[in-house]
Design an enzyme around this catalytic site. Structure first.
Site, PDB file in Angstrom:
ATOM      1  CB  CYS A   1      -0.895  -0.002   1.235  1.00 29.87           C
ATOM      2  SG  CYS A   1      -2.146  -1.302   1.254  1.00 29.87           S
TER       3      CYS A   1
ATOM      4  NE  ARG B   1      -2.571  -5.975   1.477  1.00 27.62           N
ATOM      5  CZ  ARG B   1      -2.858  -5.017   2.353  1.00 27.62           C
ATOM      6  NH1 ARG B   1      -2.286  -5.039   3.561  1.00 27.62           N
ATOM      7  NH2 ARG B   1      -3.709  -4.050   2.049  1.00 27.62           N
TER       8      ARG B   1
ATOM      9  CG  HIS C   1      -3.522  -5.281  -2.216  1.00 29.29           C
ATOM     10  ND1 HIS C   1      -2.199  -5.271  -1.820  1.00 29.29           N
ATOM     11  CD2 HIS C   1      -4.052  -4.114  -1.753  1.00 29.29           C
ATOM     12  CE1 HIS C   1      -1.942  -4.152  -1.155  1.00 29.29           C
ATOM     13  NE2 HIS C   1      -3.054  -3.436  -1.095  1.00 29.29           N
TER      14      HIS C   1
END
Length: 365
Positions: free
Chosen positions: A27, A70, A60
């Site tokens: 992110c 992630r 995701h």
């Protein structure tokens, strides 16, 4: 996979140098794993990261990939672990984040304090409105992508509640106007058409779009944060209240990995964590390089990165799993529970796999 030779001992081969590829996404948050990838630490550890394409982008949020790591916002992993697929991931580390954020107005706006928002039109995502009004509707029946997007409205919802508190106002004192919000309103077609899920590909020209919304006069204020807030401010917009000065608005950037890798390839996970810790320590003396690689990943200016993440964010990239970091994650979890976005709490101490981070940190003691 190929073995590499230890430079200090040319006659040997190191298991830790076996070449592996992991699927990866991040992110728009500061993180040591991105730093490790772009600065060569992962390559030295024999690990390559294959960034999710737009067509793979649902991973995701679903984590439905056996060799996936992630680094990003805490809401998607909490939903995956607590609502949809318990045990699919393990928590490797947390990076606390408190950067520029707030509800922004045009420079010529008469709004100068939170109390001035009374009766004003506040632009937020439809997801945030559902949360603020307690109108989740079919939330629990949605597919993982759309369900997570609803929960991501929590960012704006929390920020608005905190902003209004400064003016002794409540949600009923303002008019909520639905607008498209970056990071929350991501239609499936936009995702699939994106080259990758990097911020530079998925969220181009965020500040320009937000400035245009303010210029249209359709809303009096809208929410921005992270480096996008820095770029929006550069257009002349200004925050009504700088929420980055309030610790209640800190977030936990969460690093997870597929649980199967922890069970079946602990050596690989250890190499991964070692590289990230080493990169986080290296970052403390290479602030310009670290700022630049984050700016390139997000498609924003280096100045915006410093504003959005904090001028000295490079000093705090080493992941953590201490009490304070977990408490920060727990605070977000409580917001999700209170607003019925999560049905059962995730046992954070059981989700965490601290042995890898502890081993890495002990190497430097």
């Amino acid at each position: 996979m190929t073995s590499r030779v230890d430079p200090a001992n040319p006659g040997s081969e190191l298991d830790s140098a076996i070449r592996d590829t992991l699927t990866y996404s991040n992110c728009p948050v500061p993180n040591a794993l991105l730093t490790a990838s772009e600065s060569g630490f992962l390559d030295a550890a024999g690990i390559e990261l294959d960034v999710l394409s737009g067509q793979q982008g649902t991973v995701h949020f679903t984590y439905d990939q056996p060799a996936y790591t992630r680094f990003g916002g805490e809401i998607p992993p909490l939903l995956s672990e607590g609502l949809r697929a318990p045990g699919r991931t393990r928590l490797l580390g947390i990076t606390p984040l408190l950067g520029r954020q707030g509800f922004f107005v045009r420079d010529d706006s008469p709004i100068t304090a939170a109390a001035d928002l009374a009766g004003r039109r506040i632009g937020v995502s439809a997801s945030a409105i559902r949360i603020l009004r307690g109108q989740l509707g079919d939330y629990l029946e949605l597919d993982p992508w759309r369900q997570t997007l609803v929960a991501l409205g929590s960012w704006e919802a929390r920020a608005l509640l905190h902003t209004l508190e400064h003016g002794e106002l409540g949600v009923d004192d303002v008019e909520l106007v639905p607008i498209s919000s970056p990071g929350v309103d991501v239609p499936a077609e936009q995702l699939e058409e994106s080259a990758t899920v990097k911020g530079a590909d998925l969220f181009p020209d965020v500040a320009r779009g937000q400035a245009a919304v303010l210029a249209s006069g359709d809303v009096d204020a809208l929410y921005s944060w992270l480096p996008w807030a820095g770029e929006l401010q550069a257009t002349g917009a200004r925050p009504v209240v700088d929420l980055g000065l309030d610790e209640r608005n800190a977030y936990a950037s969460v690093w997870t990995v597929s649980s199967g890798l922890v069970r079946q390839r602990p050596g690989l996970v250890q190499r991964l964590v070692d590289a990230a810790v080493d990169a986080g320590l290296w970052a403390r003396d290479h602030s310009d390089a670290v700022t630049s690689l984050h700016a390139a990943n997000l498609g924003v200016s280096t100045g915006a990165v410093g504003q959005g993440f904090g001028a000295d964010f490079q000093q705090r990239l080493v992941p953590r799993l201490d009490h304070d970091a977990l408490a920060l994650l727990e605070r977000t979890q409580q917001f999700l529970l209170t607003n019925n976005l999560l049905q059962e709490p995730v046992a954070l101490d059981q989700w965490a796999a601290p042995e890898f981070l502890n081993n890495s940190l002990n190497r430097h003691r």
